[in-house]
Design a protein around this motif. Structure first.
Motif, PDB file in Angstrom:
ATOM      1  N   LYS A  95      32.274  21.022  17.222  1.00 14.55           N
ATOM      2  CA  LYS A  95      31.706  21.740  16.084  1.00 14.55           C
ATOM      3  C   LYS A  95      31.117  20.746  15.087  1.00 14.55           C
ATOM      4  CE  LYS A  95      32.973  25.382  12.854  1.00 14.55           C
ATOM      5  NZ  LYS A  95      31.845  26.188  13.200  1.00 14.55           N
ATOM      6  N   THR A  96      29.924  21.063  14.586  1.00 14.97           N
ATOM      7  CA  THR A  96      29.303  20.265  13.543  1.00 14.97           C
ATOM      8  C   THR A  96      29.987  20.591  12.228  1.00 14.97           C
ATOM      9  OG1 THR A  96      27.217  20.248  14.741  1.00 14.97           O
ATOM     10  CG2 THR A  96      27.126  19.699  12.397  1.00 14.97           C
ATOM     11  N   ILE A  97      30.618  19.575  11.624  1.00 21.05           N
ATOM     12  CA  ILE A  97      31.412  19.786  10.407  1.00 21.05           C
ATOM     13  C   ILE A  97      30.789  19.140   9.178  1.00 21.05           C
ATOM     14  CG2 ILE A  97      33.569  20.086  11.693  1.00 21.05           C
ATOM     15  CD1 ILE A  97      34.242  17.139  10.805  1.00 21.05           C
ATOM     16  N   GLY A  98      29.668  18.455   9.367  1.00 24.22           N
ATOM     17  CA  GLY A  98      29.026  17.813   8.233  1.00 24.22           C
ATOM     18  C   GLY A  98      27.653  17.296   8.598  1.00 24.22           C
ATOM     19  N   MET A  99      26.949  16.865   7.566  1.00 20.93           N
ATOM     20  CA  MET A  99      25.590  16.340   7.746  1.00 20.93           C
ATOM     21  C   MET A  99      25.348  15.221   6.747  1.00 20.93           C
ATOM     22  SD  MET A  99      23.207  19.788   8.079  1.00 20.93           S
ATOM     23  CE  MET A  99      22.040  19.043   6.996  1.00 20.93           C
ATOM     24  N   ILE A 100      24.503  14.311   7.162  1.00 21.54           N
ATOM     25  CA  ILE A 100      23.963  13.299   6.265  1.00 21.54           C
ATOM     26  C   ILE A 100      22.451  13.338   6.452  1.00 21.54           C
ATOM     27  CG2 ILE A 100      23.835  10.836   5.703  1.00 21.54           C
ATOM     28  CD1 ILE A 100      26.652  10.530   6.935  1.00 21.54           C
ATOM     29  N   GLU A 101      21.722  13.333   5.358  1.00 23.19           N
ATOM     30  CA  GLU A 101      20.270  13.261   5.444  1.00 23.19           C
ATOM     31  C   GLU A 101      19.813  11.959   4.797  1.00 23.19           C
ATOM     32  OE1 GLU A 101      16.194  15.813   4.673  1.00 23.19           O
ATOM     33  OE2 GLU A 101      18.018  16.460   3.668  1.00 23.19           O
ATOM     34  N   LEU A 102      19.009  11.217   5.518  1.00 25.53           N
ATOM     35  CA  LEU A 102      18.396   9.997   5.018  1.00 25.53           C
ATOM     36  C   LEU A 102      16.936  10.334   4.726  1.00 25.53           C
ATOM     37  CD1 LEU A 102      18.637   6.901   4.507  1.00 25.53           C
ATOM     38  CD2 LEU A 102      17.800   6.616   6.854  1.00 25.53           C
ATOM     39  N   ILE A 135      20.127   9.098   0.241  1.00 25.50           N
ATOM     40  CA  ILE A 135      21.135   9.710   1.100  1.00 25.50           C
ATOM     41  C   ILE A 135      21.664  10.966   0.423  1.00 25.50           C
ATOM     42  CG2 ILE A 135      23.465   9.445   2.043  1.00 25.50           C
ATOM     43  CD1 ILE A 135      22.907   6.517   2.425  1.00 25.50           C
ATOM     44  N   GLU A 136      21.738  12.059   1.185  1.00 25.84           N
ATOM     45  CA  GLU A 136      22.457  13.277   0.784  1.00 25.84           C
ATOM     46  C   GLU A 136      23.465  13.552   1.877  1.00 25.84           C
ATOM     47  OE1 GLU A 136      19.946  16.697   0.236  1.00 25.84           O
ATOM     48  OE2 GLU A 136      19.067  15.901  -1.614  1.00 25.84           O
ATOM     49  N   PHE A 137      24.651  13.989   1.502  1.00 24.64           N
ATOM     50  CA  PHE A 137      25.664  14.266   2.523  1.00 24.64           C
ATOM     51  C   PHE A 137      26.560  15.412   2.096  1.00 24.64           C
ATOM     52  CE2 PHE A 137      27.047  10.705  -0.117  1.00 24.64           C
ATOM     53  CZ  PHE A 137      28.314  11.102  -0.555  1.00 24.64           C
ATOM     54  N   CYS A 138      27.118  16.075   3.106  1.00 26.51           N
ATOM     55  CA  CYS A 138      28.080  17.146   2.849  1.00 26.51           C
ATOM     56  C   CYS A 138      29.028  17.252   4.042  1.00 26.51           C
ATOM     57  CB  CYS A 138      27.385  18.471   2.577  1.00 26.51           C
ATOM     58  SG  CYS A 138      26.428  19.109   3.953  1.00 26.51           S
ATOM     59  N   LEU A 139      30.184  17.787   3.765  1.00 28.56           N
ATOM     60  CA  LEU A 139      31.228  17.967   4.766  1.00 28.56           C
ATOM     61  C   LEU A 139      31.857  19.333   4.544  1.00 28.56           C
ATOM     62  CD1 LEU A 139      32.532  16.161   6.983  1.00 28.56           C
ATOM     63  CD2 LEU A 139      34.218  15.480   5.278  1.00 28.56           C
ATOM     64  N   SER A 140      32.235  19.996   5.622  1.00 27.06           N
ATOM     65  CA  SER A 140      32.825  21.330   5.485  1.00 27.06           C
ATOM     66  C   SER A 140      34.099  21.267   4.636  1.00 27.06           C
ATOM     67  CB  SER A 140      33.139  21.931   6.856  1.00 27.06           C
ATOM     68  OG  SER A 140      34.170  21.200   7.481  1.00 27.06           O
ATOM     69  N   THR A 141      34.335  22.332   3.932  1.00 22.07           N
ATOM     70  CA  THR A 141      35.461  22.416   3.011  1.00 22.07           C
ATOM     71  C   THR A 141      36.778  22.062   3.686  1.00 22.07           C
ATOM     72  OG1 THR A 141      34.279  24.149   1.801  1.00 22.07           O
ATOM     73  CG2 THR A 141      36.650  23.974   1.419  1.00 22.07           C
ATOM     74  N   GLU A 142      36.993  22.553   4.897  1.00 21.46           N
ATOM     75  CA  GLU A 142      38.267  22.309   5.566  1.00 21.46           C
ATOM     76  C   GLU A 142      38.454  20.877   6.053  1.00 21.46           C
ATOM     77  OE1 GLU A 142      35.535  24.573   8.410  1.00 21.46           O
ATOM     78  OE2 GLU A 142      36.210  24.850   6.367  1.00 21.46           O
ATOM     79  N   ASP A 180      26.675  26.569  13.353  1.00 20.38           N
ATOM     80  CA  ASP A 180      27.508  25.575  12.667  1.00 20.38           C
ATOM     81  C   ASP A 180      26.907  25.198  11.313  1.00 20.38           C
ATOM     82  OD1 ASP A 180      29.238  25.506  14.834  1.00 20.38           O
ATOM     83  OD2 ASP A 180      28.619  23.512  15.525  1.00 20.38           O
ATOM     84  N   ILE A 181      25.593  24.997  11.286  1.00 17.65           N
ATOM     85  CA  ILE A 181      24.916  24.608  10.041  1.00 17.65           C
ATOM     86  C   ILE A 181      24.979  25.755   9.028  1.00 17.65           C
ATOM     87  CG2 ILE A 181      22.688  23.958   9.015  1.00 17.65           C
ATOM     88  CD1 ILE A 181      24.188  21.736  10.678  1.00 17.65           C
ATOM     89  N   THR A 203      30.153  15.566  14.037  1.00 20.69           N
ATOM     90  CA  THR A 203      30.725  16.513  14.986  1.00 20.69           C
ATOM     91  C   THR A 203      32.175  16.166  15.251  1.00 20.69           C
ATOM     92  OG1 THR A 203      28.555  16.749  16.032  1.00 20.69           O
ATOM     93  CG2 THR A 203      30.453  17.501  17.299  1.00 20.69           C
ATOM     94  N   GLN A 204      33.034  17.174  15.178  1.00 21.37           N
ATOM     95  CA  GLN A 204      34.438  17.003  15.543  1.00 21.37           C
ATOM     96  C   GLN A 204      34.501  17.068  17.067  1.00 21.37           C
ATOM     97  OE1 GLN A 204      37.095  20.140  14.247  1.00 21.37           O
ATOM     98  NE2 GLN A 204      38.685  18.611  13.853  1.00 21.37           N
ATOM     99  N   LYS A 205      34.979  16.002  17.681  1.00 20.37           N
ATOM    100  CA  LYS A 205      34.955  15.907  19.141  1.00 20.37           C
ATOM    101  C   LYS A 205      35.799  16.982  19.821  1.00 20.37           C
ATOM    102  CE  LYS A 205      34.348  11.112  20.269  1.00 20.37           C
ATOM    103  NZ  LYS A 205      35.089   9.867  20.496  1.00 20.37           N
ATOM    104  N   SER A 206      36.976  17.265  19.286  1.00 21.42           N
ATOM    105  CA  SER A 206      37.884  18.203  19.957  1.00 21.42           C
ATOM    106  C   SER A 206      37.319  19.615  20.012  1.00 21.42           C
ATOM    107  CB  SER A 206      39.255  18.206  19.279  1.00 21.42           C
ATOM    108  OG  SER A 206      39.136  18.610  17.927  1.00 21.42           O
ATOM    109  N   THR A 207      36.545  20.004  19.016  1.00 24.69           N
ATOM    110  CA  THR A 207      36.000  21.365  18.969  1.00 24.69           C
ATOM    111  C   THR A 207      34.503  21.414  19.278  1.00 24.69           C
ATOM    112  OG1 THR A 207      35.492  21.211  16.608  1.00 24.69           O
ATOM    113  CG2 THR A 207      37.694  22.052  17.212  1.00 24.69           C
TER     114      THR A 207
END
Length: 181
Positions: free
Chosen positions: A87-94, A113-120, A34-35, A81-85
């Motif tokens: 699947k890890t769809i993003g991250m936040i780093e502190l 803070i750094e963060f990202c989310l999948s394109t979709e 996922d990552i 994490t998207q519960k239905s799948t």
């Protein structure tokens, strides 16, 4: 300094935000995939090129380092994490003030803070909803000073930060601005 290894959990109807912990080692292979998928996306890492991954072993190393960083007080990873799948769809780093000293030369060191989310999943308000909730929990744990270093063309990140109460403070370097609450 508050410990970074105290778990945080934010549970919404469709999304789960949780601290990276030893229990995630049970799903290490899936999490690594996922990552890799998340951090190999051009759009997702356009403003975080140092986070772009090309191989599965890079994702595995990122996770192993993330766990070590957590226990040494350098930084804490949070997975979206998207519960239905599942699947890890993003991250936040502190990143702790001590961790930030390894990257930045500043007069004062907040948590970064750094963060990202999948394109979709961008444009759905996920990060705008989660980041203020995370900040509220961090404040309750004694973490009040937060900052971010953001490219001025990363309008999505700037919008999320402003909604979270983090505003531009100064130009940081030739390609980034410093945001702080």
């Amino acid at each position: 300094m508050p410990p970074l290894n105290e778990p945080i959990l934010i549970d919404t109807q469709e999304i789960l935000l949780h601290s990276f912990g030893a229990s995630d080692m049970k799903r290490f292979e899936t999490l690594s995939l996922d990552i890799l998928q998340l951090l190999s996306q051009q759009q997702t890492t356009a403003f975080l090129p140092h986070k772009r991954l090309k191989h599965i072993h890079h994702a595995e190393t990122l996770l192993q380092t993330g766990l070590l960083n957590q226990y040494s007080g350098v930084s804490q990873l949070y997975f979206i994490t998207q519960k239905s799948t599942k699947k890890t769809i993003g991250m936040i780093e502190l990143i702790s003030p001590n961790g930030a000293r390894n990257y930045y030369k500043l007069k004062q060191y907040p948590y970064f803070i750094e963060f990202c989310l999948s394109t979709e999943h961008t444009g759905q308000g996920i990060m705008s909803s989660l980041l203020p909730k995370l900040i509220k929990q961090l404040n309750a744990k004694g973490i009040h000073q937060l900052g971010a270093v953001v490219h001025p063309k990363n309008l999505s990140a700037i919008k999320v930060l402003k909604k979270s109460g983090i505003d531009k403070m100064a130009n940081f370097d030739h390609q980034s601005n410093l945001y702080h609450n």
